[in-house]
Design a protein around this motif. Structure first.
Motif, short mmCIF file in Angstrom:
data_model
loop_
_atom_site.label_atom_id
_atom_site.label_comp_id
_atom_site.label_asym_id
_atom_site.label_seq_id
_atom_site.Cartn_x
_atom_site.Cartn_y
_atom_site.Cartn_z
N UNK A 1 0.80 -1.22 0.00
CA UNK A 1 0.00 0.00 0.00
C UNK A 1 0.84 1.27 0.00
N UNK A 2 1.99 1.26 0.65
CA UNK A 2 2.84 2.45 0.62
C UNK A 2 3.38 2.67 -0.79
N UNK A 3 3.79 1.58 -1.45
CA UNK A 3 4.28 1.71 -2.82
C UNK A 3 3.17 2.16 -3.76
N UNK A 4 1.99 1.54 -3.63
CA UNK A 4 0.86 1.93 -4.48
C UNK A 4 0.47 3.39 -4.25
N UNK A 5 0.51 3.83 -2.98
CA UNK A 5 0.18 5.22 -2.66
C UNK A 5 1.17 6.17 -3.32
N UNK A 6 2.46 5.82 -3.28
CA UNK A 6 3.47 6.68 -3.90
C UNK A 6 3.26 6.78 -5.41
N UNK A 7 2.94 5.67 -6.05
CA UNK A 7 2.70 5.69 -7.49
C UNK A 7 1.45 6.48 -7.84
N UNK A 8 0.39 6.30 -7.05
CA UNK A 8 -0.86 7.02 -7.30
C UNK A 8 -0.68 8.52 -7.06
N UNK A 9 0.04 8.88 -5.98
CA UNK A 9 0.29 10.29 -5.69
C UNK A 9 1.13 10.93 -6.79
N UNK A 10 2.13 10.20 -7.27
CA UNK A 10 2.95 10.73 -8.36
C UNK A 10 2.13 10.98 -9.61
N UNK A 11 1.24 10.05 -9.94
CA UNK A 11 0.37 10.22 -11.09
C UNK A 11 -0.52 11.45 -10.93
N UNK A 12 -1.09 11.62 -9.74
CA UNK A 12 -1.98 12.76 -9.48
C UNK A 12 -1.22 14.09 -9.58
N UNK B 1 -2.71 20.89 -6.30
CA UNK B 1 -4.09 21.23 -5.93
C UNK B 1 -4.95 19.98 -5.71
N UNK B 2 -4.55 18.86 -6.31
CA UNK B 2 -5.32 17.61 -6.14
C UNK B 2 -5.34 17.18 -4.68
N UNK B 3 -4.32 17.56 -3.92
CA UNK B 3 -4.23 17.15 -2.52
C UNK B 3 -4.67 18.24 -1.56
N UNK B 4 -5.39 19.23 -2.06
CA UNK B 4 -5.89 20.28 -1.19
C UNK B 4 -7.01 19.71 -0.32
N UNK B 5 -6.81 19.74 0.98
CA UNK B 5 -7.81 19.19 1.91
C UNK B 5 -7.61 19.82 3.27
N UNK C 1 -7.00 11.25 -4.51
CA UNK C 1 -6.19 11.76 -3.40
C UNK C 1 -6.63 11.10 -2.09
N UNK C 2 -7.93 10.91 -1.93
CA UNK C 2 -8.45 10.21 -0.75
C UNK C 2 -7.84 8.82 -0.65
N UNK C 3 -7.83 8.11 -1.76
CA UNK C 3 -7.29 6.75 -1.75
C UNK C 3 -5.80 6.75 -1.48
#
Length: 339
Positions: free
Chosen positions: A49-60, A67-71, A187-189
């Motif tokens: 999950x940490x690796x998947x999160x890093x890849x997803x965050x990089x894509x975003x 701005x995608x991570x504005x929360x 970003x939530x995911x």
């Protein structure tokens, strides 16, 4: 926005994405089972999950920028709490349980998540329909049958563990539509996965899990890579696209198919037994889930409001998969595609 109608996109794309969700998410139980053969279960989840999160965050970040991570702080904490419930305790306990029970039995017991969601709704005085409650009783009867007999698929410890993980997943799904969450679903995911993965890292290390890289087999590394790239990213992307482009009633059918895929793959690739108890108990559980989902989705208002864990309980299934975006938290680009 119309949630239960398709747009002009070719039907073949919808069925192609649905097939991906059917097979990929059904296969994650097998992937977890192979990965934990030589990687400690909680640490394997942390890596995933940490690796998947890093890849997803990089894509975003590449696609939409920071701005995608504005929360707000409350939105971040909401996603973090859900991430812990879904992934640290939900998925983590599933991985632990698969040390003791077959992957097919685990998938069938995880299929009970929509039933627990109805129980939670009843507890907060949101009274479900009579047919919904009937479906819950039928499904939980199947869970009890598999749990009490063991279904020749493993120990009581494994069965109790996977049921606890399923309840945790259901709590996370239930809360996700009732607390503040980030506006961007991807970003939530990413937040859920990085927090859930960190929780698994802390918990796994705390209980004495240690990763001996030299002892990890090629087979387990391949399974872990499959879970990250195919299960977490391709499967999640296909599911997110379906939420914006296909009827909810069609998307929710993966709740019936995933356990069947998991049982079949476990039998074919891991030589897991498919006993009469597994077949009968599994069919009873899925019959209960089918009755719950078919009854709940007849109320269009409730489907629109609670698709990620309230009214349309079908989308709460997925203990072996990724955090599932609330339909009302869908990324703006997906929202536009949905009509």
């Amino acid at each position: 926005m119309r949630t239960d109608t398709t747009d002009s996109r070719p039907t073949v794309l919808i069925w192609g994405a649905l097939a991906v969700v059917y097979v990929v998410w059904g296969s994650t139980y097998l992937g977890i089972g192979v990965a934990i053969e030589s990687i400690p279960p909680m640490l394997s989840g942390a890596l995933r999950f940490i690796t998947a999160a890093a890849l997803l965050a990089g894509f975003l970040l590449i696609r939409s920028g920071p701005s995608a991570f504005k929360m707000s702080r409350r939105q971040f904490l909401g996603a973090a709490v859900v991430g812990v419930l879904l992934l640290t305790t939900g998925n983590g306990l599933l991985a632990v349980a698969e040390q003791y029970i077959s992957t097919g039995l685990a998938a069938l017991l995880v299929a009970s998540v929509p039933l627990w969601l109805v129980v939670f709704r009843f507890a907060v005085r949101d009274r479900p329909k009579a047919l919904t409650l009937a479906g819950v009783l039928v499904g939980l009867g199947g869970v009890a049958a598999l749990s009490l007999t063991g279904a020749d698929g493993g120990s009581g410890v494994g069965i109790v563990t996977v049921l606890l993980g399923s309840v945790s997943w259901a709590v996370g799904s239930f809360l996700s539509s009732r607390i503040q969450m980030p506006a961007n679903a991807l970003a939530t995911s990413a937040v859920e996965m990085v927090v859930g993965g960190a929780g698994l890292l802390v918990l796994g290390t705390g209980v004495g899990e240690r990763l001996d890289v030299s002892a990890v087999t090629t087979r387990s590394w391949v399974a872990l890579a499959y879970l990250i790239l195919v299960g977490s990213l391709i499967g999640f992307t296909a599911f997110s696209w379906l939420l914006g482009n296909a009827p909810i009633s069609l998307v929710s059918t993966y709740a019936y198919v995933n356990p069947a895929v998991a049982v079949a793959l476990g039998a074919l690739l891991l030589d897991e037994p498919i006993t009469t108890q597994v077949v009968v108990g599994g069919l009873v559980i899925l019959a209960g889930v089918a009755l719950v989902i078919s009854t709940e989705r007849k109320g269009p208002k409730r489907v629109l409001e609670d698709v990620d864990g309230g009214g349309d309980v079908g989308l709460g299934v997925g203990g072996g998969q990724e955090p599932q975006p609330a339909r009302h938290h869908v990324d703006p680009t997906v929202e536009r595609r949905g009509g």
